[in-house]
Scaffold this active site. Structure first.
Site, PDB file in Angstrom:
ATOM      1  N   CYS A  19      25.245  34.734  40.286  1.00 55.21           N
ATOM      2  CA  CYS A  19      25.777  36.102  40.300  1.00 55.21           C
ATOM      3  C   CYS A  19      24.705  37.190  40.196  1.00 55.21           C
ATOM      4  O   CYS A  19      24.987  38.357  40.463  1.00 55.21           O
ATOM      5  CB  CYS A  19      26.798  36.285  39.178  1.00 55.21           C
ATOM      6  N   HIS A  76      27.908  43.885  37.451  1.00 53.66           N
ATOM      7  CA  HIS A  76      28.482  42.707  38.102  1.00 53.66           C
ATOM      8  C   HIS A  76      29.945  42.580  37.691  1.00 53.66           C
ATOM      9  O   HIS A  76      30.299  42.755  36.529  1.00 53.66           O
ATOM     10  CB  HIS A  76      27.700  41.463  37.694  1.00 53.66           C
ATOM     11  N   ASN A 112      35.699  38.115  41.170  1.00 58.70           N
ATOM     12  CA  ASN A 112      34.256  37.884  41.125  1.00 58.70           C
ATOM     13  C   ASN A 112      33.820  37.259  42.448  1.00 58.70           C
ATOM     14  O   ASN A 112      34.095  36.087  42.701  1.00 58.70           O
ATOM     15  CB  ASN A 112      33.921  36.961  39.950  1.00 58.70           C
TER      16      ASN A 112
END
Length: 329
Positions: free
Chosen positions: A116, A256, A286
């Site tokens: 990520c 994020h 996500n």
């Protein structure tokens, strides 16, 4: 001679058409909309449907839109850094596949794997090629087809992840705009808590690994949350402190999009007010490497030249970091 910074001069994104809602997930696993929303902030996510489609197929429209915005051709790109956890294939690099698809015949490229945090690491890496004077146009792509590695019988993970891709173009700037500073970190001791158990050289693919569902993403949610909620917030605060920035100096915090509670913790740690925090997790979930560029793409029209942005991310491995940049247009 004025210092060269790597400035973002264009951004663009792409998300698939298919919308997987919390209510549809209720028919697939033992969960419900209220439980998902309360714990993650996610209401829906996009899924790439279609036989033979991979991450590069989302990157193509994202990049072609970026090139059109910037008014340049693909053959002007010097370098492609493709940040992804779900490459089209183990090899060749998805960066090279993308270059062929868009006609970036004068570029070289490679894939960057930092889960990520990948797009953040990609921006910091791409900036070095610009600052050195070696390259003039570096394309940083962040995207993942997370649905390709999610077990839709595992309610702990299938509610979180979605598919999507974004891209940013880095070019030289001598006016003081662009990437000013970055703090990047990693800690391999996080491996047991978030990983793909099989499919690599340690545990190659066999009938047994497939039967045991070891090619899906594995996550120990509580352990990952504990690390992320502290480290992503701390590193965002660190890059601000290093550059003598107060909360009032920040126009936008770009975190994020892993979990709404982690985003809130990062905002609280930096002191940035909620109206300056970019959030689209409720619509996309996500998307791993796609989260940061998709945020920049969706908020692009609200950015003003000279705005101070803080980008922060945390990923499996563990990896985490933050970037301070001044918006260039």
């Amino acid at each position: 001679m004025s210092k060269i910074h790597a400035a973002i001069t264009a951004v663009n994104g792409y998300v698939p058409e298919y919308v997987l809602t919390n209510h549809e997930l209720e028919t697939m696993v033992d969960t419900n909309d209220e439980w998902i929303t309360t714990r993650t902030g996610i209401k829906e996510r996009r899924i790439l449907k279609g036989e033979g489609l991979g991450t590069s197929d989302m990157a193509v429209p994202a990049v072609e839109g970026l090139l059109k915005k910037r008014g340049i051709n693909a053959d002007e790109i010097d370098l492609i850094i493709f940040c992804t956890t779900t490459p089209d294939r183990v090899f060749p690099a998805t960066a090279n596949i993308l270059a062929s698809k868009i006609g970036a015949v004068n570029s070289w490229g490679y894939d960057l794997q930092a889960t990520c945090s990948g797009f953040l690491f990609g921006l910091a890496t791409g900036a070095q090629f610009i600052e050195s004077g070696k390259h003039k146009k570096v394309l940083v792509v962040g995207g993942d087809k997370m649905s390709s590695m999610i077990n839709y019988k595992d309610r702990a993970t299938c509610i979180i992840f979605g598919d999507g891709c974004g891209a940013a173009l880095l070019e030289p700037n001598t006016e003081g705009y662009g990437i000013i500073d970055s703090v990047l970190k990693s800690d391999g001791s996080g491996l047991p808590y978030l990983n793909q158990p099989a499919g690599g050289s340690v545990k190659p693919t066999t009938h047994e690994t497939i039967d045991d569902s070891e090619h899906f993403l594995y996550q120990e949610g509580q352990a990952v949350f504990k690390f992320a909620v502290t480290n992503m917030a701390d590193v965002a605060a660190e890059v601000m402190e290093r550059n003598n920035l107060k909360a009032d100096d920040i126009a936008w915090l770009v975190p994020h999009q892993a979990n709404k509670r982690i985003i809130d913790a990062t905002a609280n740690r930096t002191g940035v007010s909620a109206d300056k925090v970019i959030i689209n997790i409720e619509r996309y979930g996500n998307t791993t490497n796609g989260t940061l560029p998709l945020c920049l793409w969706e908020w692009e029209s609200k950015f003003k030249k000279g705005d101070n942005l803080i980008l922060a991310a945390f990923g499996g491995g563990f990896t985490w970091g933050a970037i301070y940049l001044k918006w260039a247009y």
